[in-house]
Write a protein that holds these residues in place. Structure first.
Motif, PDB file in Angstrom:
ATOM      1  N   ALA A   1     -17.651 -21.768  14.537  1.00  0.00           N
ATOM      2  CA  ALA A   1     -16.543 -22.859  14.719  1.00  0.00           C
ATOM      3  C   ALA A   1     -17.326 -24.193  14.786  1.00  0.00           C
ATOM      4  O   ALA A   1     -16.447 -25.102  14.278  1.00  0.00           O
ATOM      5  CB  ALA A   1     -16.358 -22.577  16.331  1.00  0.00           C
TER       6      ALA A   1
ATOM      7  N   LYS B   1     -19.335 -19.005  17.835  1.00  0.00           N
ATOM      8  CA  LYS B   1     -19.481 -20.540  18.249  1.00  0.00           C
ATOM      9  C   LYS B   1     -20.043 -21.331  17.023  1.00  0.00           C
ATOM     10  O   LYS B   1     -19.895 -22.264  16.626  1.00  0.00           O
ATOM     11  CB  LYS B   1     -20.279 -20.645  19.299  1.00  0.00           C
TER      12      LYS B   1
ATOM     13  N   ALA C   1     -10.136 -21.726  21.876  1.00  0.00           N
ATOM     14  CA  ALA C   1     -11.046 -20.722  21.878  1.00  0.00           C
ATOM     15  C   ALA C   1     -11.208 -19.663  22.735  1.00  0.00           C
ATOM     16  O   ALA C   1     -10.876 -18.279  22.789  1.00  0.00           O
ATOM     17  CB  ALA C   1     -12.138 -21.047  21.107  1.00  0.00           C
TER      18      ALA C   1
ATOM     19  N   LEU D   1     -12.886 -18.640   7.822  1.00  0.00           N
ATOM     20  CA  LEU D   1     -14.014 -19.174   8.838  1.00  0.00           C
ATOM     21  C   LEU D   1     -14.861 -18.223   9.018  1.00  0.00           C
ATOM     22  O   LEU D   1     -16.011 -18.670   9.498  1.00  0.00           O
ATOM     23  CB  LEU D   1     -13.016 -19.627   9.948  1.00  0.00           C
TER      24      LEU D   1
ATOM     25  N   PHE E   1     -15.292 -14.716  14.932  1.00  0.00           N
ATOM     26  CA  PHE E   1     -15.410 -16.080  14.763  1.00  0.00           C
ATOM     27  C   PHE E   1     -16.267 -16.256  15.870  1.00  0.00           C
ATOM     28  O   PHE E   1     -15.850 -16.442  17.055  1.00  0.00           O
ATOM     29  CB  PHE E   1     -13.971 -16.716  14.759  1.00  0.00           C
TER      30      PHE E   1
ATOM     31  N   LEU F   1     -10.931 -27.723  21.206  1.00  0.00           N
ATOM     32  CA  LEU F   1     -11.040 -26.394  20.457  1.00  0.00           C
ATOM     33  C   LEU F   1     -11.837 -25.206  21.153  1.00  0.00           C
ATOM     34  O   LEU F   1     -11.254 -24.314  21.153  1.00  0.00           O
ATOM     35  CB  LEU F   1     -12.095 -26.737  19.085  1.00  0.00           C
ATOM     36  N   GLU F   2     -12.717 -25.876  22.015  1.00  0.00           N
ATOM     37  CA  GLU F   2     -13.272 -24.718  22.952  1.00  0.00           C
ATOM     38  C   GLU F   2     -12.380 -24.268  23.911  1.00  0.00           C
ATOM     39  O   GLU F   2     -12.426 -22.833  24.145  1.00  0.00           O
ATOM     40  CB  GLU F   2     -14.366 -25.464  23.558  1.00  0.00           C
TER      41      GLU F   2
END
Length: 141
Positions: free
Chosen positions: A70, A67, A95, A57, A65, A91-92
Motif C-alpha cells: 500500500a 501495508k 483499508a 497492487l 495486499f 487510505l488507512e
C-alpha cells in the motif's frame, strides 16, 4: 478487461478519489469498465475493475495486499500526480474497512467487494450503479 490508466483506476482504490485531469483517459477507463455497454457502471463492474487493480497492487503475488504494498502504491500515485484527494490516513481508514476478517491484510476478494462510501453516496437513485450524470456530479464535488 484491461484497465490501463492508473490515474483513473486509483479512483477505485479506496477513497473514491477523483481521477486526474486527463478526461480522455477517464473516458477510456469508463468504456473498459462498462462491460455491458449501458453507459453506467454497475457496482459489479466496479468490483471487477477493483479485482484487476488488486492484481497489479499485489507486488509479491501472495494474494494479499499489505501495508508495504500500500505504501509503494500510494508513493507511486503521488509521485505521478495521480491522486487528488487521497491521504495516507484516508487510505488507512478505508483499508481497515476492507479488511473484513480483521487479519491486518486485505485479500483479493475483500479488496474487490469493497465499494467506497463516496461511490455509494454518488449513487443518488440507489440502483447500485453510477450513471454518467452521477459520475459527473461526483467529479465536481
Amino acid at each position: 478487461m484491461n484497465v490501463k490508466p492508473l490515474a483513473c483506476v486509483m479512483f477505485f482504490l479506496a477513497t473514491g478519489s477523483a481521477c486526474a485531469a486527463d478526461g480522455q483517459k477517464a473516458r477510456q477507463a469508463f468504456r473498459q469498465m462498462d462491460q455491458n455497454g449501458d453507459r453506467a457502471l454497475q457496482f459489479s463492474e466496479l468490483q471487477a475493475a477493483r479485482a484487476i487493480v488488486f492484481d497489479r497492487l499485489d507486488a509479491n503475488r501472495n494474494g494479499v495486499f499489505d501495508k508495504d504494498e500500500a505504501k509503494v502504491a500510494l508513493e507511486r500515485a503521488r509521485a505521478g500526480g495521480r491522486l487528488q484527494m487521497a491521504t495516507a490516513g484516508g487510505l488507512e481508514t478505508q483499508a481497515h474497512r476492507m479488511d473484513t476478517n480483521g487479519d491486518g491484510r486485505i485479500a483479493r476478494a475483500e479488496f474487490a467487494q469493497f465499494v467506497p462510501d463516496r461511490l455509494l453516496h454518488a449513487d443518488s437513485n440507489g440502483d447500485r450503479s453510477l450513471s454518467l450524470s452521477e459520475l459527473r456530479a461526483l467529479r465536481k464535488r
